[in-house]
Design a protein around this motif. Structure first.
Motif, PDB file in Angstrom:
ATOM      1  N   PRO A 364     -25.313 -13.770  -3.425  1.00  0.00           N
ATOM      2  CA  PRO A 364     -25.022 -13.194  -2.097  1.00  0.00           C
ATOM      3  C   PRO A 364     -24.905 -11.671  -2.106  1.00  0.00           C
ATOM      4  O   PRO A 364     -25.407 -11.007  -1.206  1.00  0.00           O
ATOM      5  N   ASN A 365     -24.241 -11.099  -3.128  1.00  0.00           N
ATOM      6  CA  ASN A 365     -24.174  -9.640  -3.119  1.00  0.00           C
ATOM      7  C   ASN A 365     -25.090  -8.978  -4.144  1.00  0.00           C
ATOM      8  O   ASN A 365     -24.958  -7.785  -4.418  1.00  0.00           O
ATOM      9  N   LYS A 366     -26.031  -9.771  -4.661  1.00  0.00           N
ATOM     10  CA  LYS A 366     -27.079  -9.245  -5.532  1.00  0.00           C
ATOM     11  C   LYS A 366     -26.516  -8.403  -6.682  1.00  0.00           C
ATOM     12  O   LYS A 366     -26.754  -7.199  -6.781  1.00  0.00           O
ATOM     13  N   LYS A 367     -25.726  -9.079  -7.497  1.00  0.00           N
ATOM     14  CA  LYS A 367     -25.113  -8.376  -8.624  1.00  0.00           C
ATOM     15  C   LYS A 367     -25.277  -9.197  -9.890  1.00  0.00           C
ATOM     16  O   LYS A 367     -25.178 -10.426  -9.858  1.00  0.00           O
ATOM     17  N   LEU A 368     -25.490  -8.510 -11.001  1.00  0.00           N
ATOM     18  CA  LEU A 368     -25.413  -9.164 -12.303  1.00  0.00           C
ATOM     19  C   LEU A 368     -23.967  -9.101 -12.750  1.00  0.00           C
ATOM     20  O   LEU A 368     -23.293  -8.085 -12.556  1.00  0.00           O
ATOM     21  N   GLU A 369     -23.497 -10.158 -13.379  1.00  0.00           N
ATOM     22  CA  GLU A 369     -22.150 -10.094 -13.929  1.00  0.00           C
ATOM     23  C   GLU A 369     -22.182 -10.600 -15.362  1.00  0.00           C
ATOM     24  O   GLU A 369     -22.790 -11.637 -15.656  1.00  0.00           O
ATOM     25  N   TRP A 370     -21.571  -9.870 -16.243  1.00  0.00           N
ATOM     26  CA  TRP A 370     -21.559 -10.215 -17.658  1.00  0.00           C
ATOM     27  C   TRP A 370     -20.106 -10.163 -18.114  1.00  0.00           C
ATOM     28  O   TRP A 370     -19.478  -9.109 -18.050  1.00  0.00           O
ATOM     29  N   GLY A 371     -19.567 -11.301 -18.488  1.00  0.00           N
ATOM     30  CA  GLY A 371     -18.173 -11.342 -18.905  1.00  0.00           C
ATOM     31  C   GLY A 371     -18.066 -11.556 -20.404  1.00  0.00           C
ATOM     32  O   GLY A 371     -18.802 -12.363 -20.978  1.00  0.00           O
ATOM     33  N   LEU A 372     -17.156 -10.834 -21.033  1.00  0.00           N
ATOM     34  CA  LEU A 372     -16.923 -11.018 -22.464  1.00  0.00           C
ATOM     35  C   LEU A 372     -15.431 -11.243 -22.661  1.00  0.00           C
ATOM     36  O   LEU A 372     -14.616 -10.474 -22.154  1.00  0.00           O
ATOM     37  N   LYS A 373     -15.085 -12.295 -23.393  1.00  0.00           N
ATOM     38  CA  LYS A 373     -13.658 -12.581 -23.625  1.00  0.00           C
ATOM     39  C   LYS A 373     -13.016 -11.466 -24.410  1.00  0.00           C
ATOM     40  O   LYS A 373     -11.926 -11.022 -24.104  1.00  0.00           O
ATOM     41  N   LYS A 374     -13.681 -11.042 -25.487  1.00  0.00           N
ATOM     42  CA  LYS A 374     -13.121  -9.915 -26.233  1.00  0.00           C
ATOM     43  C   LYS A 374     -14.197  -9.098 -26.932  1.00  0.00           C
ATOM     44  O   LYS A 374     -15.297  -9.588 -27.196  1.00  0.00           O
ATOM     45  N   ILE A 375     -13.831  -7.875 -27.197  1.00  0.00           N
ATOM     46  CA  ILE A 375     -14.711  -6.989 -27.947  1.00  0.00           C
ATOM     47  C   ILE A 375     -13.869  -6.323 -29.033  1.00  0.00           C
ATOM     48  O   ILE A 375     -12.865  -5.668 -28.735  1.00  0.00           O
ATOM     49  N   VAL A 376     -14.288  -6.513 -30.282  1.00  0.00           N
ATOM     50  CA  VAL A 376     -13.564  -5.890 -31.395  1.00  0.00           C
ATOM     51  C   VAL A 376     -14.068  -4.460 -31.557  1.00  0.00           C
ATOM     52  O   VAL A 376     -15.253  -4.185 -31.353  1.00  0.00           O
TER      53      VAL A 376
END
Lengths: 451, 844
Positions: A364-376
């Motif tokens: 609907p809002n034309k967005k990519l979403e990339w989620g990461l639980k954690k980053i060391v």
């Protein structure tokens, strides 16, 4: 001076409603809710915190999804009312331990009792949890914090790291623990919100740190506390000197643009040794707020590449590099990027062996979403996304996408290098040795990379 | 104990199940009422909670009133409190039942526990029942003398509550006086603060009828009281500090030492974490230094950092409140904030109401040194996914271009917008390019090249379409396709819904005709025919006007349609400087957030507890030796109003009139002040004399071009028909009261004769002159070039008053008058009398 105060749930139900002066009609909560829900003035999609309907001024703040609202017909100071609403929410949280719809509903009688003492006939009497203790008699009914979604800003400590005694910050200031005796402890949190804007070439356009030293004391007998900050801390642009350039490397002095302090803070020796002394009142409060535009090393680098791959296709590559120590782990990272309006489909490819990551195309809002639980710290992560368009893009595709925005939380990390060197509690006896917790956390406020 | 489940689903008061449950509660309460069994208090608590929860969600639980009162005979304080809450909520609508509670409340007021005494007294005063006030006086009087400060704080607010139920009872019991003593003597800061709140409310509302109350109200801002409060500022709670600071902002310091003492004392308040305290302090600083230009500027420098810190700390709502105030200051003194422009950059997740403010601030602070960076940043937003903000950003770029001298680079950016091929971007950019061309005709060559390449089919928004059409007409000699584009637009005349666009189309095709007659003739004919058949009155009239004009004389028509152009120097500001000053006077109030002075959104009685002044309220009126029995007074204090506005008044001078020479879409002529014969318009007028009497013809043209200028009457007013009483008398307080009550019936601005301006060296000179015309001055003030007067006059035959506020700026030779009249129908006539009297001033 306010006329009414009420708290509405997300659906618009009255949870508490207190009319102090009888000057505003009873249906105000409904009028307010309808206005906020269907706000469409001046092309804005969100109602401002203050607006006027038929001569009645409505003020509201959003706290944990609830609407705290005040009304008045008088031309009052908006800051005062908004500050008051925020403060009422804080007092309630001090009492209930956890502030959410459930705990409010369970304790609404206690909340009424508080409201009666906080405001009389529209005039603020006191918002000090300390003072209120002697007037308020209901015992809070404590709701189970573990069961609930983490909502308070302090709950960020519960995620990720085991070192934090997560339940403590959701403890009521007045309720006794099941064991009977209260645990003597004090929390000092250094919370920093950072804003960075990178230009398309990766150069830092603007950066700012907005920090708060927040304290929550469960100490009995109100002992005096001394809080020592970095000795080379300086305040104001006048303090900027030859050290200016060294600071970005991590050593060197900390230079704040400006700061302000809680009422209880005494600055007698601040100019000499950067020590704050205070007798902390009960409950949670900010000891000091500060602002810094001195350059600092941003925790993440974001590299974005966009290439057209045929007339109806394009490929996006986003690379995140964590530029902090490997002993530190960032959590709840979300990267988002708007894509052209005519994007119909997106397929994603992550690093081989990536765990705890998710990708999504918000249609609907034309967005990519990339989620990461954690980053060391020290690691790098890459996302490849193939976009499919419904029409040919005319001209420059980079004008149709971005910017990339990133949100994250990094416990035990602070970008400003401001530190609490020691936390000294005036001793009552040789055996008195309360728990002291000094915790750091950095959060993204507006972390944006342009394309 | 949560409120019942069904109530969560629907908060509607008319729940079918509510009734049964309430009667159930009633019988349960009745059972418990007399019981002394152990644990009964706990069961009562549960029942009371239920009652309160019903009350909260709006179910009517008045039917259990009797039972609640019966159950309240308890020593359990939690129960008592719930009962008080219940009673307070329902007593007003059930005065008979309220009587039931008086007994136990009065008894509790004498309890040995101060907590109970306080609670009972608070509840007693909260009943809001007029016929019970007699029961309040005794407990209140002893409450004010109570040795416990909690009881006293409650009693002080109780007095205010009593005042609102029955003002006369409160005044007769001499409570205000008691509060005044408490305010000065009580050791407890909250008692003092409450006294201050109560007295401000009581005396402000009494002041309109009682001179004594007005004096008392003034006394609150006298030096002893102010210093008494200021010296203790740190013992007050942060909220009480705000109250005191608001009061201090009203204080008129006696000298500069006074000012510096107060500022030094309050300096550390700027570091307070509570934004309300900081803003209240800033208000004090700003108001104290109004007359000291250099210090005033230092104050701006000093408050910058604390305000920016408040904006970035705290919740978004709090930061919005502070940002609105920062916005106001930036608009007043943009140059002071020029180096801080990066703080006004928008952040990713900010709500659009914040972004809007920031865009305006960025526009305001743009100067030679930072324009490049600001415009670069704004161009980023223009590509933003948030369309309203993208639009605002483009407008901001345009505004910056209009206020800068070196617009070269900016013009390029604007032209790039046109190439972005996003509808809304193109639309906004077209409007801007049009404005830009009106100010910088020298850029026409570059702009026209780009504009010419835009297909009119891609432009749909009326504003943008009108802009495009205006450019087509104006630059038809440079745009190869102009006649043909216009022609195709005219072909679709019936599909064009906006009358504004059709009006512009008419004018554009006329202009084009005179530049390229053979190519346009056909289109012109079609346009005039379509225009004459148009159902819209304005479009029809303009078409008819052009038609007849062409019939009359083609060369005259050309002079009317294509007169020599004069570039616009400054565009009219949308808000008058007077309004801006008003808002500044009301710093730290909602006026700033709404960007409107309080009279636009509140009733008189709600302007704020601190709202002392209204027009005259702030003036200390000093009686002068009256020479012929006519009261004539001088303004001492209100100069600040005049001083402040000077700079902006001068700025807006250039904006007045450029319409007739240079007509263009969207020029909002009505917002510019319109002088009947302004020198700047002479150029246009001289070229149109052939059409008839000079000023009126220029007006006609303006009207045709859709400028909507008011049709001012012919310059020479008819002989005054109104007779004024030669020895009118009105005392200042009556004037003040009338000025408050009456609405403005007429507001005008006009030019003064040069002789009149020259004669106005002191206000006194004008006073004597106006007296000769039976118009008397009640207060005056100011110094060159700004003077402000309040005049009054009375009709000869009846006692009907006219009140006038007159502001004269001698450097612009303008007078602004506001007339209020008992008989509004005659205010036009009076205005004529007034203007003719004023026009004779200085004429030997």
């Amino acid at each position: 001076m306010i006329s009414q105060f009420f708290v509405l749930s997300q659906r618009g139900d009255n949870i508490v409603f207190r009319d102090y002066r009888g000057e505003v009609q009873k249906g105000s909560a409904e009028i307010f809710f309808r206005k906020v829900k269907f706000w469409k003035e001046d092309g804005e999609e969100e109602a401002p915190p203050v607006f006027n309907v038929d001569g009645v001024n409505y003020f509201h703040v959003k706290v944990v999804g609830l609407l705290f609202v005040a009304t008045t017909r008088v031309n009052v100071s908006p800051s005062l009312v908004l500050e008051l609403l925020q403060r009422i929410a804080r007092v309630i949280k001090d009492y209930l331990g956890v502030l959410n719809e459930d705990s409010l509903r369970k304790n609404f009688v206690l909340v009424y009792e508080l409201l009666d003492e906080v405001v009389d006939f529209g005039y603020v009497q006191t918002t000090s949890t300390e003072v209120l203790k002697s007037y308020v008699f209901n015992e809070p009914i404590v709701v189970d914090a573990a069961r609930l979604q983490p909502l308070s800003p302090a709950s960020i400590f519960m995620q990720g790291t085991k070192r934090m005694p997560g339940t403590a910050v959701t403890k009521s200031v007045v309720a006794n623990e099941p064991g009977g005796r209260k645990r003597e402890e004090i929390f000092v949190d250094i919370i920093e919100k950072i804003s960075v804007t990178f230009s398309s070439s990766g150069y830092i356009l603007t950066s700012e740190i907005d920090g708060t030293i927040q304290m929550k004391s469960y100490l009995t007998g109100n002992p005096e506390i001394r809080l020592a900050l970095n000795e080379d801390l300086s305040i104001g642009k006048g303090g900027r000197s030859i050290y200016d350039y060294r600071s970005s490397t991590g050593s060197g002095p900390v230079i704040l643009d400006d700061c302000n302090f809680h009422e209880s803070v005494r600055l007698d020796s601040f100019d000499m040794d950067r020590t704050l002394s205070l007798v902390p009142p009960d409950g949670e409060f900010p000891v000091m707020n500060y602002r810094m535009t001195q350059e600092f090393k941003p925790p993440f680098r974001i590299n974005t590449l966009i290439e057209e791959a045929g007339p109806l296709k394009a490929e996006v590559i986003i690379k995140i590099s964590a530029e902090f120590s490997s002993s530190i782990t960032a959590n709840t990272i979300v990267v988002e990027m708007p894509v052209p309006k005519y994007t119909t489909r997106v397929s994603f490819a992550l690093d081989p062996g990536a765990v705890g990551q998710r990708t999504d195309f918000k249609e609907p809002n034309k967005k990519l979403e990339w989620g990461l639980k954690k980053i060391v710290g020290g690691s790098e992560h890459t996302l490849r996304a193939k976009l499919t368009f419904s029409q040919e893009s005319h001209g420059n595709i980079t004008k149709e996408v971005g910017p990339v925005n990133m949100t994250f939380t990094i416990p035990m990390y602070n970008a400003s290098k401001l530190q609490v060197k020691y936390l000294q509690i005036a001793k009552k006896s040789s055996t008195y040795n309360p728990y002291r917790w000094v915790r750091y956390v950095t959060q993204a406020n507006s972390y944006v990379a342009r394309i | 104990m949560a409120p019942p489940a069904q109530s969560q689903r629907s908060p509607s008061p008319s729940q079918p199940s509510g009734k049964g449950e309430v009667s159930d509660l009633k019988s349960q309460l009745r059972q418990l009422a007399g019981s002394r069994a152990p644990g009964v208090d706990d069961s009562k608590r549960e029942l009371f909670k239920k009652v309160i929860s019903y009350m909260t969600i709006g179910i009517d639980v008045t039917s259990v009133f009797g039972e609640m009162v019966m159950c309240s005979a308890t020593s359990d304080i939690v129960l008592k409190k719930m009962c008080y809450l219940y009673v307070g909520n329902y007593a007003k609508v059930n005065p008979d039942l309220a009587l039931l509670t008086i007994n136990f409340l009065q008894r509790d007021c004498k309890d040995e526990d101060p907590m109970i005494r306080g609670l009972a007294l608070r509840s007693l005063c909260s009943l809001r029942v007029a016929n019970l006030v007699e029961y309040l006086v005794g407990p209140l009087a002893s409450g004010l003398k109570d040795n416990n400060s909690y009881v006293r704080t409650v009693a002080v607010i109780g007095v205010l509550k009593l005042y609102h139920i029955s003002a006369s009872t409160c005044i007769d019991a001499d409570f205000p006086l008691t509060l005044k003593h408490l305010m000065l003597d009580d050791p407890d800061p909250q008692v003092v603060a409450n006294c201050l709140s109560a007295l401000q409310e009581i005396w402000s509302s009494e002041a309109s009828t009682s001179e004594e109350a007005a004096r008392e109200r003034e006394a609150l801002i006298s030096k002893p009281v102010i210093y008494h409060l200021l010296n203790r500022i740190k013992v007050f709670s942060e909220w009480a500090q705000c109250l005191v600071l608001e009061l201090v902002a009203k204080y008129l310091p006696s000298d500069s030492n006074d000012i510096f003492d107060i500022m030094n004392l309050l300096e550390d308040r700027l570091q307070h974490a509570n934004g309300a305290v900081v803003l209240a302090t800033i208000k004090v600083f700003l108001h104290l230094t109004l007359s000291m230009t250099d210090v005033h500027q230092q104050v701006y420098e000093r408050i910058k950092a604390p305000m920016l810190t408040l904006v970035s700390s705290g919740s978004p709502e709090q930061s919005y409140a502070v940002l609105s105030h920062l916005h106001l200051l930036v608009m007043r003194a943009p140059f002071i904030f020029a180096s801080d422009y990066k703080h006004f950059y928008c952040q990713y997740n900010e709500p659009s109401y914040v972004k809007k403010l920031k865009l305006e601030m960025l526009t305001a602070v743009a100067n030679e040194s930072n324009t490049y960076e600001i415009v670069t940043e704004l161009c980023e937003y223009a590509a933003n996914v948030d369309i309203p903000i993208a639009r605002e950003s483009i407008r901001a770029v345009g505004k910056i271009a209009l206020q800068q001298y070196d617009v070269n680079a900016i013009v390029d950016r604007l032209l790039q917008f046109l190439e972005m091929e996003k509808d809304y971007v193109t639309a906004e950019a077209l409007v801007l390019v049009k404005d830009l061309l009106r100010k910088y005709p020298q850029w026409s060559h570059d702009c026209i090249a780009v504009v010419g390449s835009i297909s009119s089919k891609n432009v749909q928004e009326p504003k943008a379409k009108a802009a495009l059409i205006w450019m087509l007409g104006e630059y038809s000699q440079d745009m190869h396709d102009a006649p043909y584009i216009l022609e195709s637009l005219i072909e679709n005349w019936d599909d064009e819904h906006s009358a504004d666009v059709r009006l512009h189309l008419l004018t554009a095709v006329m202009k084009c005709f005179f530049k390229r007659p053979p190519e346009t003739q056909k289109a012109l004919g079609a346009a005039l025919a379509a225009g004459l058949a148009d159902f819209h009155q304005d479009v029809h009239d303009r078409a008819l006007f052009y038609y007849r004009l062409l019939q009359y004389d083609v060369s005259v028509t050309e002079r009317v349609v294509n007169p020599p152009k004069q570039a616009v120097s400054v565009f009219a500001d949308t808000q008058s400087s007077e309004i801006k000053d008003r808002i500044f006077d009301e710093f730290n109030s909602l006026s700033v957030v709404y960007q409107k002075p309080s009279y636009m959104f509140t009733d008189k009685e709600h302007r704020g507890p601190f709202e002392f002044s209204d027009e005259l309220g702030n003036l200390s009126i000093v009686a002068e030796s009256a020479d012929n029995g006519v009261p004539s007074q001088r303004v001492e204090a209100n100069d600040k109003d005049l001083l402040l506005s000077t700079s902006e008044k001068e700025e807006s001078r250039g904006t007045t009139y450029n319409g007739s020479a240079y007509s263009a879409p969207l020029y909002d002529g009505s917002s510019a002040s319109f002088p009947a014969a302004d020198t700047q318009s002479e150029l246009a007028i001289s070229s149109t004399t052939a059409a008839g009497n000079a000023p009126s013809s220029s007006l006609a043209i303006d009207d045709l071009l859709g400028l909507g200028l008011p049709a001012t009457p012919a310059p020479a007013p008819p002989p005054p028909s109104l007779k004024l009483k030669s020895k009118a008398v009105l005392d200042p307080s009556a004037f003040q009261q009338k000025w408050r009550q009456l609405p403005i019936s007429l507001s005008q601005e006009f030019s003064m004769s040069p002789q009149g301006v020259a004669a106005l060296t002191t206000p006194q000179a004008l006073l004597r002159h106006m007296q000769a015309d039976s118009i008397y001055c009640i207060a005056s003030g100011g110094q060159s070039p700004n003077f402000k007067f309040f005049f009054f006059a009375q009709k000869a035959e009846e006692s009907s008053n006219f009140l006038v506020e007159c502001i004269i700026n001698t450097s612009t030779a303008k007078a602004q008058i506001k007339i209020k009249a008992d008989d509004q129908s005659s205010s036009e006539a009076f205005s004529d009398v007034f203007q003719s009297a004023l026009s004779k001033f200085g004429v030997p």
